[in-house]
Design an enzyme around this catalytic site. Sequence first.
Site, PDB file in Angstrom:
ATOM      1  N   ASP A   1       1.447 -18.388  18.266  1.00 57.34           N
ATOM      2  CA  ASP A   1       2.653 -17.850  17.628  1.00 57.34           C
ATOM      3  C   ASP A   1       3.739 -18.918  17.461  1.00 57.34           C
ATOM      4  O   ASP A   1       4.465 -18.907  16.472  1.00 57.34           O
ATOM      5  CB  ASP A   1       3.182 -16.683  18.476  1.00 57.34           C
ATOM      6  CG  ASP A   1       4.274 -15.892  17.772  1.00 57.34           C
ATOM      7  OD1 ASP A   1       4.136 -15.658  16.556  1.00 57.34           O
ATOM      8  OD2 ASP A   1       5.268 -15.520  18.426  1.00 57.34           O
TER       9      ASP A   1
ATOM     10  N   ASP B   1       6.794 -22.374   7.194  1.00 55.22           N
ATOM     11  CA  ASP B   1       7.120 -22.314   8.622  1.00 55.22           C
ATOM     12  C   ASP B   1       8.629 -22.277   8.643  1.00 55.22           C
ATOM     13  O   ASP B   1       9.285 -23.270   8.306  1.00 55.22           O
ATOM     14  CB  ASP B   1       6.611 -23.578   9.333  1.00 55.22           C
ATOM     15  CG  ASP B   1       6.926 -23.532  10.826  1.00 55.22           C
ATOM     16  OD1 ASP B   1       8.042 -23.098  11.172  1.00 55.22           O
ATOM     17  OD2 ASP B   1       6.074 -23.923  11.624  1.00 55.22           O
ATOM     18  N   HIS B   2       9.201 -21.134   9.005  1.00 58.23           N
ATOM     19  CA  HIS B   2      10.646 -20.987   8.784  1.00 58.23           C
ATOM     20  C   HIS B   2      11.471 -21.979   9.610  1.00 58.23           C
ATOM     21  O   HIS B   2      12.627 -22.233   9.292  1.00 58.23           O
ATOM     22  CB  HIS B   2      11.100 -19.542   8.992  1.00 58.23           C
ATOM     23  CG  HIS B   2      11.245 -19.125  10.417  1.00 58.23           C
ATOM     24  ND1 HIS B   2      10.183 -18.777  11.207  1.00 58.23           N
ATOM     25  CD2 HIS B   2      12.347 -19.015  11.206  1.00 58.23           C
ATOM     26  CE1 HIS B   2      10.618 -18.457  12.411  1.00 58.23           C
ATOM     27  NE2 HIS B   2      11.927 -18.593  12.445  1.00 58.23           N
TER      28      HIS B   2
ATOM     29  N   ARG C   1       0.833  -1.212   0.000  1.00 58.96           N
ATOM     30  CA  ARG C   1       0.000   0.000   0.000  1.00 58.96           C
ATOM     31  C   ARG C   1       0.866   1.261   0.000  1.00 58.96           C
ATOM     32  O   ARG C   1       0.439   2.298  -0.482  1.00 58.96           O
ATOM     33  CB  ARG C   1      -0.906  -0.016   1.232  1.00 58.96           C
ATOM     34  CG  ARG C   1      -1.952  -1.119   1.124  1.00 58.96           C
ATOM     35  CD  ARG C   1      -2.886  -1.109   2.312  1.00 58.96           C
ATOM     36  NE  ARG C   1      -3.828  -2.205   2.209  1.00 58.96           N
ATOM     37  CZ  ARG C   1      -4.098  -3.073   3.181  1.00 58.96           C
ATOM     38  NH1 ARG C   1      -3.499  -2.957   4.348  1.00 58.96           N
ATOM     39  NH2 ARG C   1      -4.971  -4.030   3.004  1.00 58.96           N
TER      40      ARG C   1
ATOM     41  N   LYS D   1       8.423 -15.847  25.832  1.00 57.71           N
ATOM     42  CA  LYS D   1       9.227 -14.646  25.569  1.00 57.71           C
ATOM     43  C   LYS D   1       9.810 -14.205  26.911  1.00 57.71           C
ATOM     44  O   LYS D   1       9.261 -14.485  27.972  1.00 57.71           O
ATOM     45  CB  LYS D   1       8.338 -13.526  25.036  1.00 57.71           C
ATOM     46  CG  LYS D   1       7.636 -13.908  23.733  1.00 57.71           C
ATOM     47  CD  LYS D   1       8.219 -13.176  22.562  1.00 57.71           C
ATOM     48  CE  LYS D   1       7.500 -13.484  21.277  1.00 57.71           C
ATOM     49  NZ  LYS D   1       8.426 -13.616  20.149  1.00 57.71           N
TER      50      LYS D   1
ATOM     51  N   HIS E   1       5.689 -23.858  14.882  1.00 49.70           N
ATOM     52  CA  HIS E   1       7.074 -24.307  15.034  1.00 49.70           C
ATOM     53  C   HIS E   1       7.177 -25.565  15.905  1.00 49.70           C
ATOM     54  O   HIS E   1       7.858 -26.523  15.546  1.00 49.70           O
ATOM     55  CB  HIS E   1       7.941 -23.204  15.639  1.00 49.70           C
ATOM     56  CG  HIS E   1       7.875 -21.903  14.894  1.00 49.70           C
ATOM     57  ND1 HIS E   1       7.710 -21.839  13.529  1.00 49.70           N
ATOM     58  CD2 HIS E   1       7.941 -20.611  15.306  1.00 49.70           C
ATOM     59  CE1 HIS E   1       7.698 -20.567  13.143  1.00 49.70           C
ATOM     60  NE2 HIS E   1       7.824 -19.806  14.206  1.00 49.70           N
TER      61      HIS E   1
ATOM     62  N   LYS F   1       2.844 -17.740   8.028  1.00 52.97           N
ATOM     63  CA  LYS F   1       2.066 -18.047   9.206  1.00 52.97           C
ATOM     64  C   LYS F   1       1.577 -16.746   9.822  1.00 52.97           C
ATOM     65  O   LYS F   1       2.189 -15.727   9.537  1.00 52.97           O
ATOM     66  CB  LYS F   1       2.891 -18.831  10.218  1.00 52.97           C
ATOM     67  CG  LYS F   1       4.074 -18.021  10.786  1.00 52.97           C
ATOM     68  CD  LYS F   1       4.743 -18.733  11.903  1.00 52.97           C
ATOM     69  CE  LYS F   1       4.118 -18.425  13.238  1.00 52.97           C
ATOM     70  NZ  LYS F   1       4.693 -17.263  13.910  1.00 52.97           N
TER      71      LYS F   1
ATOM     72  N   GLU G   1      12.832 -17.732  24.238  1.00 52.57           N
ATOM     73  CA  GLU G   1      13.356 -16.495  23.651  1.00 52.57           C
ATOM     74  C   GLU G   1      13.685 -15.506  24.762  1.00 52.57           C
ATOM     75  O   GLU G   1      12.924 -15.388  25.729  1.00 52.57           O
ATOM     76  CB  GLU G   1      12.315 -15.868  22.723  1.00 52.57           C
ATOM     77  CG  GLU G   1      12.037 -16.689  21.490  1.00 52.57           C
ATOM     78  CD  GLU G   1      11.113 -15.942  20.542  1.00 52.57           C
ATOM     79  OE1 GLU G   1      11.617 -15.194  19.709  1.00 52.57           O
ATOM     80  OE2 GLU G   1       9.891 -16.105  20.676  1.00 52.57           O
TER      81      GLU G   1
ATOM     82  N   LYS H   1      15.433 -24.478   8.974  1.00 51.66           N
ATOM     83  CA  LYS H   1      16.647 -24.503   9.812  1.00 51.66           C
ATOM     84  C   LYS H   1      17.359 -25.835   9.609  1.00 51.66           C
ATOM     85  O   LYS H   1      16.747 -26.895   9.675  1.00 51.66           O
ATOM     86  CB  LYS H   1      16.274 -24.324  11.293  1.00 51.66           C
ATOM     87  CG  LYS H   1      15.737 -22.929  11.617  1.00 51.66           C
ATOM     88  CD  LYS H   1      15.428 -22.806  13.099  1.00 51.66           C
ATOM     89  CE  LYS H   1      14.652 -21.550  13.407  1.00 51.66           C
ATOM     90  NZ  LYS H   1      15.451 -20.342  13.578  1.00 51.66           N
TER      91      LYS H   1
HETATM   92  C1  BG6 Z   1       8.172 -16.260  14.649  1.00 55.60           C
HETATM   93  C2  BG6 Z   1       7.339 -15.681  15.759  1.00 55.60           C
HETATM   94  O1  BG6 Z   1       7.406 -17.159  13.889  1.00 55.60           O
HETATM   95  O2  BG6 Z   1       9.284 -16.951  15.184  1.00 55.60           O
HETATM   96  C3  BG6 Z   1       8.185 -14.755  16.611  1.00 55.60           C
HETATM   97  O3  BG6 Z   1       6.241 -14.966  15.225  1.00 55.60           O
HETATM   98  C4  BG6 Z   1       9.425 -15.468  17.090  1.00 55.60           C
HETATM   99  O4  BG6 Z   1       7.439 -14.276  17.727  1.00 55.60           O
HETATM  100  C5  BG6 Z   1      10.156 -16.133  15.936  1.00 55.60           C
HETATM  101  O5  BG6 Z   1      10.264 -14.509  17.717  1.00 55.60           O
HETATM  102  C6  BG6 Z   1      11.288 -16.998  16.430  1.00 55.60           C
HETATM  103  O6  BG6 Z   1      12.070 -17.410  15.345  1.00 55.60           O
HETATM  104  P1  BG6 Z   1      13.587 -17.804  15.544  1.00 55.60           P
HETATM  105  O7  BG6 Z   1      14.035 -18.250  14.197  1.00 55.60           O
HETATM  106  O8  BG6 Z   1      14.284 -16.572  16.050  1.00 55.60           O
HETATM  107  O9  BG6 Z   1      13.612 -18.896  16.565  1.00 55.60           O
END
Ligand code: BG6
Length: 503
Positions: free
Chosen positions: A249, A191-192, A60, A354, A254, A162, A230, A196
Site C-alpha cells: 500500500d 502515485d499521488h 456499474r 497505520k 509512495h 495504484k 498515519e 505533493k
Molecule cells: C494511499 C493509501 O495510497 O495513500 C492509503 O492507499 C493511505 O492507505 C494514503 O492512507 C495516504 O495518503 P496521504 O496523502 O494522506 O499521505
Amino acid sequence: MTNPNPLLDEADRERVAPPCVLVVFGASGDLAARKLLPALARLASRHALPSSFSVVGVARSELSDDEFRDRARKAAPDAGPAWEELCGSFRFVAGEYDHPDTFARLHEALDTLDRERGTGANRVHYLATPPSTFGEVVEALGANDLNRPATGGQFARVVIEKPYGRDLDSARELDRRVHAVFDESQIYRIDHYLGKETVQNLLALRFANAIFEPIWNRRYVDHVQITVAEALGVEHRGSFYEQAGALRDIVQNHVMQVLSLTLMEPPATMDAQGIRDEKVKALRAVEILDPLDVGTETVRAQYDAGWVEGEPAAGYRSEDGVDPESRTETFVALRLDVDNWRWAGVPVYIRTGKRLPKRVTEVAMQFNAVPHLPFLARQARGLGPNALVLRIQPDEGITLRFGAKVPGQSFAVRTVSMDFLYGAAFAEETAEAYERLLLDAFIGDPTLFIRSDEVDQAWRICDPILGAWQQDESPLARYAAGTWGPKDADRLLERDGRHWRNP
Ligand code: BG6
C-alpha cells in the site's frame, strides 16, 4: 495555447487543459468523490478547465446524468459558478466494464460532447476502479477503439491508479496487457505522492542550491530515515487493505518514489525523460534483500487496540472487512542498502504504519557525528547528530538540526531546530496532489507519473520481502494503536548503533 483570462498570470496561463473529455471509470466510487471531483472543482474555479472540457462518469451503479451531476456538485459544494456550470455538462454511463453496450453508450456520450461542447475528440481515461479490473477495462478500451482519439482529435491517454500489480509477476502481466493497447507515451501511472509540492521540492532543494549537493553523499550522510506515519486506521477499506498490507500500500509506491527522488543523481534535463531515467537508476542500485536476510532486515507488525490522539482505537482484527485471524501487516520497518558510488555504506531505514501516534511523512538525512567533540561529556549531553529533515506533511517545510550553546554561565550544547515553513514563506496557495496531476495528464506532461521501468524496479525491491514473509509462519509482531510500532522496529536501528527520530 492562449487563454484570455486576465485572472491568470503568465505561468498559469500556459497551464490550462486543452479541449478534452475525462472519462472516469469507477465514477460512483470513493476515489472519485473524495479526490477526483474536488480536484476538478478546484481546477475549474481557478479557470484551468476551459468550457471545452467535460467529464463522463462510467460505473456499474445505475445513476442518471442528473444524479451524477448532483454528486459532482456535492463533492465540492463551495467551488463556485465555474464548477456549477461545468457539472451541468457531465454525463454518466451505467454498465459493466466488459459489455459492448456500455461502450456504445460511452461513444454516444463522447460524440455528443464533442459536438456540443467542442471537446475536440480528445480523451483522458481514468481508471478509478478496483485494481483487479484494470486489465479488463484497458482491453475494453482497445476493443472499442478508445485507445486513440476520435476523428480530428489529438490524443487518447489512460491514467491508471495504484496498486499497479500485486507483485513483480502480476505487474509485468498487467503491463503486457496495457502495452498491447496503449503506447507507453499514452500511459500515466499515478502515485499521488508525486503531486505533493513537498515531494517535488526535493528536486528544488537538491538541485537549486549549492550548499546541499556537496554533502548529499556517503562522506557526510550517516544514514537516511524515511517515515510515512498515519494516525488513521484502515477506515472503511478493511477488505481492500487485507489484500494489500503496508508494504504494497505504501512502500512499493509512495516510499519508493520519495526514496528515488532523494537518492537520484542530478538529471541531465529537468523533463520527464531526464528525471525518470535518474529515478530508475537510483532504484536499480538498491540492493535486493536475500530471502534469508528478510527476517533480520525487515519488521512487520499489526496494531491491537489502543489510543490514538486521545481517542480509543479498535485493533486491526476487529475492523470491518478484516479477518479476525488476519496476518496482514499494518506496519513495516526495513533497512535497505544502496550499491552505488554516492550511497555505498549509507543505510536507508524506512518505516510506515497505520494507527501510529500521528500523521507525519518525512525524509531525514542524518549526518555523521563530528570527528572529535572538544567538550566534556556532560556539556554535550543534549547534542545529537546534525539532520536535515524534509517534512512532506503536515507542517510542510524543512528543518535543520544543529548544536547550539545553551544560554547561561556554564557551557553546554544542545541540538536546536531551524525551521522553514512553506505556509509562512509563500503566499501562493498549494495545489492539492490530484489537482496538479490531473492537469498534467490533460496537458500531456508525464514527468510526475511513473514509467513502466520504475514500477518494475520498485516491485523488484519489494517482491523478495513479500515472498519471504509468505513462507514465514511465525506470529506477527504486535503494537498498540497510538505507539510507534513494535520493539523490533527499534532494535532494527539499535543493532546498528542508531535510533529512530521522534518526528
Ligand atoms: C494511499 C493509501 O495510497 O495513500 C492509503 O492507499 C493511505 O492507505 C494514503 O492512507 C495516504 O495518503 P496521504 O496523502 O494522506 O499521505
